[in-house]
Motif scaffolding. Sequence first.
Motif, PDB file in Angstrom:
ATOM      1  N   ASP A 141       7.189  11.063  -6.705  1.00 42.05           N
ATOM      2  CA  ASP A 141       6.882  10.442  -5.418  1.00 42.05           C
ATOM      3  C   ASP A 141       7.135  11.306  -4.183  1.00 42.05           C
ATOM      4  O   ASP A 141       7.916  10.947  -3.304  1.00 42.05           O
ATOM      5  N   PRO A 143       5.044  13.274  -0.932  1.00 42.15           N
ATOM      6  CA  PRO A 143       3.827  12.865  -0.220  1.00 42.15           C
ATOM      7  C   PRO A 143       2.604  13.750  -0.401  1.00 42.15           C
ATOM      8  O   PRO A 143       1.501  13.327  -0.076  1.00 42.15           O
ATOM      9  N   ASN A 144       2.775  14.971  -0.923  1.00 36.97           N
ATOM     10  CA  ASN A 144       1.678  15.921  -0.829  1.00 36.97           C
ATOM     11  C   ASN A 144       1.583  16.724  -2.134  1.00 36.97           C
ATOM     12  O   ASN A 144       2.359  17.644  -2.372  1.00 36.97           O
ATOM     13  N   ARG A 185      -2.803   8.422  -1.943  1.00 41.67           N
ATOM     14  CA  ARG A 185      -1.381   8.616  -2.207  1.00 41.67           C
ATOM     15  C   ARG A 185      -0.932  10.033  -1.852  1.00 41.67           C
ATOM     16  O   ARG A 185       0.193  10.439  -2.187  1.00 41.67           O
ATOM     17  N   GLY A 186      -1.794  10.807  -1.227  1.00 34.19           N
ATOM     18  CA  GLY A 186      -1.439  12.185  -0.863  1.00 34.19           C
ATOM     19  C   GLY A 186      -1.712  13.196  -1.959  1.00 34.19           C
ATOM     20  O   GLY A 186      -1.280  14.344  -1.876  1.00 34.19           O
TER      21      GLY A 186
END
Length: 532
Positions: A141, A143-144, A185-186
């Motif tokens: 989890d 972000p990128n 979700r990135g």
Amino acid sequence: MRYCISYYMQFTALLGGGRGLYIGDHDPTAAWKDMTWTADVDSQTLRYAISHPVLGWGGDKPVGQYKSPGDCVIGPFEGDWFDVARIYRKWAVTAPWCAKGPMYQRKDYPKWLLNLDYWACGHLGDYNDQQREFVKRDLFDFPNTATHDYGYYGQPYQHDVNVDYFPPRCGSVNYQNINQKLRARGGRVIPYVLGWMWNAGTDSYQLSGAKEKGAMLGEDRESILWAELSPSEECIAMCPASQIWRDKLTSVSMEHVKRYRTGGVYFDYFSDHMNDCHNPNHGHAVAGGDYWSRGVHELYEQVRDTVHKIDPEAMFCGEGPAEFALDVLDAQYTGTYPYDAPVWQAVYHDYTQLFGGMHWMEEGPVPVGRQWLRGHMNSVSGTWGYHKGGALPEAAQWQHDLLRCHHEFARPYLGYGQMLRPPVVTGDLPTITKKGGDGPFTVLAVEGTAWRAHDGSVGIFFFNYEDQPHQFTWKKDVAEIAGFDEATKLQLTQWTVEHGATPVEQINGGIIGGTTDVAPRGIVALKLEVVK
Ligand SMILES: [Zn+2]
């Protein structure tokens, strides 16, 4: 050994006893070179030869004139592998492929890629494979992220189907949806494309005149070059200087980015897998010289410029580090680190990113820790994708810590900093021996690296590969390259899993170090900034 297949950079060196001999061929055209060391046991001598196959040697007329495109440089030096790399770097950053500057300065370098949290290998061919990417996504989890998609096309062995991959195996709409959901979700999808071969069994090859317009011919000007990547198929090697192949790869890339909204494209088996084309009708000089590097560079440039018109943040990457493509590819695939001298990073770390090497089942602390320490893009092993349940398994916590440290603290150094000479690590430390591609290799239980960020600050990082805590002593001259001499007052900040980044103390520059405890699979992460 041939540049650029087996040599990635245009130099070599003899090292021993703190000194050595540097031999460089500083060629800004990145032309074909054969570089050979020969040992003569009887006379106890070593010979080194470089040959330059001249541009156009396979043409109709003999080549009458030749001028070396760059300087051949030879001389003694004091130091080790790092000093050799710095000699080459001094020239390399003036070469045309570095003209756009370091990654963080470039307008055409995708910002999301500069700040990527991790790279994962996956298959988006069917529902179950797609769900596994979300399990991986949820587990760590960040972000990128990027998913390197090796499975959107018809069958698992990718070399058979090139380059007609569409419609994707799961259906066009489903593939658009999965790209969109991951992107929300990135996560960006980077699909696999074979860069060099066109399957002669496809209608597109047969109907477009690909054989005449773009197939590479051997020295007899008749035999078609093809690679037996798959024994049942004729995978034809296509000439990178031919317009038909440039247009084909441009259209495949446009289909991916424009229609399916992938984050870019990965080109397998191309950049550094050079050969000569003896077809006199393609408009290029026949064989030798910079035929390959120029042809591949111009092809990547056409793809990049065309796709950037619809998505300026699309990224392009290829297999095998190819220095001549640094300005047209954003990242380069390479393996993990069964060797002690990360020479490529010492030369180019702030100019491009390396990724890959962590395919599906590797999650050991030596490959993962060395990737992190040496500023390779962080990879997430496919095994985590098979994990059942939502919580982070205990066995994955240490890797999560590495990703978190990179995300919160270490990125300007490990992501895109300039590599400094690594700190010297000593102490009562065991060694670990692992299997590598070229045989077993041995590492100290704790290793460290040092980096200079673009703001002038210095980051120093250590990782303990073992399941036991260790105490070690380290030493680092921060005056070298970074310019932090003894008169410089520095603020020392440390990042820890428990407290994040915390100011520790003010110290003087010069040779710094200390004795430190490190937890099992633990991190020591330090930053030094000038006190103003
Ligand atoms: Zn050709």
